[in-house]
Scaffold this motif. Sequence first.
Motif, mmCIF file in Angstrom:
data_model
loop_
_atom_site.group_PDB
_atom_site.id
_atom_site.type_symbol
_atom_site.label_atom_id
_atom_site.label_comp_id
_atom_site.label_asym_id
_atom_site.label_seq_id
_atom_site.Cartn_x
_atom_site.Cartn_y
_atom_site.Cartn_z
ATOM 1 N N GLY A 155 -1.461 4.623 -12.683
ATOM 2 C CA GLY A 155 -1.094 4.922 -11.300
ATOM 3 C C GLY A 155 -2.254 4.720 -10.348
ATOM 4 N N ILE A 156 -3.438 5.204 -10.752
ATOM 5 C CA ILE A 156 -4.628 5.032 -9.918
ATOM 6 C C ILE A 156 -4.970 3.553 -9.789
ATOM 7 C CG2 ILE A 156 -7.113 5.455 -9.788
ATOM 8 C CD1 ILE A 156 -6.584 8.168 -11.102
ATOM 9 N N GLY A 157 -4.864 2.831 -10.898
ATOM 10 C CA GLY A 157 -5.157 1.401 -10.868
ATOM 11 C C GLY A 157 -4.208 0.643 -9.963
ATOM 12 N N PHE A 158 -2.919 1.006 -10.019
ATOM 13 C CA PHE A 158 -1.934 0.340 -9.167
ATOM 14 C C PHE A 158 -2.212 0.618 -7.700
ATOM 15 C CE2 PHE A 158 1.971 0.717 -6.679
ATOM 16 C CZ PHE A 158 2.472 -0.566 -6.797
ATOM 17 N N PHE A 159 -2.485 1.912 -7.384
ATOM 18 C CA PHE A 159 -2.746 2.276 -5.989
ATOM 19 C C PHE A 159 -3.996 1.582 -5.469
ATOM 20 C CE2 PHE A 159 -4.844 5.006 -2.853
ATOM 21 C CZ PHE A 159 -3.852 5.062 -1.889
ATOM 22 N N SER A 160 -5.044 1.582 -6.293
ATOM 23 C CA SER A 160 -6.289 0.935 -5.890
ATOM 24 C C SER A 160 -6.082 -0.555 -5.657
ATOM 25 C CB SER A 160 -7.360 1.160 -6.963
ATOM 26 O OG SER A 160 -8.544 0.489 -6.631
ATOM 27 N N GLY A 161 -5.323 -1.191 -6.553
ATOM 28 C CA GLY A 161 -5.051 -2.613 -6.392
ATOM 29 C C GLY A 161 -4.220 -2.900 -5.158
ATOM 30 N N TRP A 162 -3.212 -2.041 -4.908
ATOM 31 C CA TRP A 162 -2.368 -2.219 -3.730
ATOM 32 C C TRP A 162 -3.178 -2.051 -2.454
ATOM 33 C CZ3 TRP A 162 -1.232 1.178 0.246
ATOM 34 C CH2 TRP A 162 -0.204 0.775 1.111
ATOM 35 N N LEU A 163 -4.059 -1.030 -2.440
ATOM 36 C CA LEU A 163 -4.874 -0.778 -1.256
ATOM 37 C C LEU A 163 -5.810 -1.944 -0.994
ATOM 38 C CD1 LEU A 163 -5.710 1.204 0.969
ATOM 39 C CD2 LEU A 163 -7.362 2.191 -0.634
ATOM 40 N N THR A 164 -6.465 -2.427 -2.039
ATOM 41 C CA THR A 164 -7.376 -3.560 -1.888
ATOM 42 C C THR A 164 -6.630 -4.787 -1.399
ATOM 43 O OG1 THR A 164 -8.772 -2.693 -3.665
ATOM 44 C CG2 THR A 164 -9.043 -5.015 -3.087
ATOM 45 N N GLN A 165 -5.447 -5.012 -1.955
ATOM 46 C CA GLN A 165 -4.636 -6.152 -1.546
ATOM 47 C C GLN A 165 -4.238 -6.034 -0.078
ATOM 48 O OE1 GLN A 165 -0.598 -6.393 -3.059
ATOM 49 N NE2 GLN A 165 -0.840 -8.570 -3.457
ATOM 50 N N SER A 166 -3.861 -4.831 0.364
ATOM 51 C CA SER A 166 -3.450 -4.620 1.747
ATOM 52 C C SER A 166 -4.589 -4.915 2.711
ATOM 53 C CB SER A 166 -2.965 -3.181 1.938
ATOM 54 O OG SER A 166 -1.845 -2.919 1.133
ATOM 55 N N LEU A 167 -5.782 -4.434 2.392
ATOM 56 C CA LEU A 167 -6.937 -4.668 3.254
ATOM 57 C C LEU A 167 -7.302 -6.144 3.287
ATOM 58 C CD1 LEU A 167 -9.215 -1.620 2.347
ATOM 59 C CD2 LEU A 167 -7.624 -1.861 4.255
ATOM 60 N N LEU A 168 -7.169 -6.802 2.147
ATOM 61 C CA LEU A 168 -7.467 -8.232 2.083
ATOM 62 C C LEU A 168 -6.470 -9.025 2.920
ATOM 63 C CD1 LEU A 168 -9.127 -10.544 0.887
ATOM 64 C CD2 LEU A 168 -7.583 -10.540 -1.079
ATOM 65 N N VAL A 169 -5.191 -8.690 2.798
ATOM 66 C CA VAL A 169 -4.159 -9.361 3.593
ATOM 67 C C VAL A 169 -4.414 -9.135 5.078
ATOM 68 C CG1 VAL A 169 -1.701 -9.325 4.192
ATOM 69 C CG2 VAL A 169 -2.399 -9.313 1.797
ATOM 70 N N ASN A 170 -4.782 -7.911 5.435
ATOM 71 C CA ASN A 170 -5.081 -7.574 6.821
ATOM 72 C C ASN A 170 -6.212 -8.436 7.369
ATOM 73 O OD1 ASN A 170 -6.810 -5.375 8.709
ATOM 74 N ND2 ASN A 170 -4.611 -5.416 9.072
ATOM 75 N N ALA A 197 -4.580 -7.938 20.747
ATOM 76 C CA ALA A 197 -3.611 -7.284 19.860
ATOM 77 C C ALA A 197 -3.979 -7.550 18.407
ATOM 78 C CB ALA A 197 -2.203 -7.796 20.155
ATOM 79 N N ASN A 198 -4.405 -8.762 18.142
ATOM 80 C CA ASN A 198 -4.857 -9.132 16.803
ATOM 81 C C ASN A 198 -6.021 -8.242 16.361
ATOM 82 O OD1 ASN A 198 -4.947 -10.930 14.477
ATOM 83 N ND2 ASN A 198 -6.780 -11.832 15.377
ATOM 84 N N PHE A 199 -6.940 -7.998 17.274
ATOM 85 C CA PHE A 199 -8.090 -7.129 17.011
ATOM 86 C C PHE A 199 -7.635 -5.699 16.725
ATOM 87 C CE2 PHE A 199 -12.063 -5.024 18.916
ATOM 88 C CZ PHE A 199 -12.787 -5.168 17.752
ATOM 89 N N ALA A 200 -6.645 -5.234 17.478
ATOM 90 C CA ALA A 200 -6.156 -3.863 17.306
ATOM 91 C C ALA A 200 -5.525 -3.644 15.936
ATOM 92 C CB ALA A 200 -5.140 -3.536 18.404
ATOM 93 N N LEU A 201 -4.923 -4.679 15.375
ATOM 94 C CA LEU A 201 -4.210 -4.530 14.106
ATOM 95 C C LEU A 201 -5.126 -4.361 12.899
ATOM 96 C CD1 LEU A 201 -1.262 -7.080 14.513
ATOM 97 C CD2 LEU A 201 -1.198 -4.590 14.724
ATOM 98 N N ILE A 202 -6.430 -4.484 13.087
ATOM 99 C CA ILE A 202 -7.341 -4.259 11.954
ATOM 100 C C ILE A 202 -8.087 -2.931 12.069
ATOM 101 C CG2 ILE A 202 -7.638 -6.723 11.530
ATOM 102 C CD1 ILE A 202 -10.403 -6.533 12.834
ATOM 103 N N MET A 203 -7.803 -2.155 13.116
ATOM 104 C CA MET A 203 -8.511 -0.888 13.310
ATOM 105 C C MET A 203 -8.181 0.132 12.222
ATOM 106 S SD MET A 203 -10.461 -1.227 15.969
ATOM 107 C CE MET A 203 -10.687 -2.973 15.694
ATOM 108 N N ASN A 204 -6.935 0.128 11.760
ATOM 109 C CA ASN A 204 -6.538 0.993 10.645
ATOM 110 C C ASN A 204 -6.454 0.216 9.342
ATOM 111 O OD1 ASN A 204 -6.228 3.690 11.577
ATOM 112 N ND2 ASN A 204 -4.386 3.081 12.700
ATOM 113 N N GLY A 205 -6.938 -1.010 9.368
ATOM 114 C CA GLY A 205 -6.903 -1.857 8.184
ATOM 115 C C GLY A 205 -8.294 -2.071 7.630
#
Length: 225
Positions: A40-55, A144-152
């Motif tokens: 579960g931790i591995g999946f969450f960590s991978g998902w989080l890393t993937q989300s930040l990378l996509v961002n 707007a593009n800049f704003a979308l990475i503030m929480n990313g």
Amino acid sequence: MQVFMYTGPSANSPDIPPGNNPRGHPDALFQRRHDGLNRGIGFFSGWLTQSLLVNMVFFQCVWFLAVIGAANGNYWLGPFSLMVFIIMHYFFSDTAKADYLLAVFAMVIGLIIETLFLRTGVLNFVGTAPSSEFAPLWVVVLWANFALIMNGCLQWLQRHLIFAALLGSSGGAVSYFAGIKLGAATTGSAMPIVLAVIAVTYALVTPVFLDAARRLSDALQCARR
């Protein structure tokens, strides 16, 4: 007198060879739960890393397409790529609603700042849509593009606002310098003066956007509870 209590065979007893724990044995249950937690931790960590990378990747793509598109007369590329980013952001971010609100706020601030740059002769942008009196749309969507990475991918800076100001200052200057060199804008003053104005501007707005992103996200999370 010694009292012996029988609790059943242990995992290491001769009755149960190591690696052959019955599924109902306490040691086996603990191991399965431990393995499940790790997965579960591995999946969450991978998902989080993937989300930040996509961002981060989408942010860079929107900037590049907007600037290159404007330099070549394709002013629609910036707004179009931003819309794609906005749609994808919904699927990869837990703070999408807060980020969308911040993006609207950032576009208003960006329109004011870029129009001031235009009116004072600091910068001259290619393209005049939708009006020659204001900064062009392709420039405004970059805010707007800049704003979308503030929480990313920049979320880690929300607790380090002084460093965020320094990073925003240098990053903003480099970004505009690259845009000028790619042909999306020209300077109305000496390059060092233009870059200094941009650096000061982004040193101020970057911490403001980061703090606003955190506050909006927290407020919306509290409202859902």
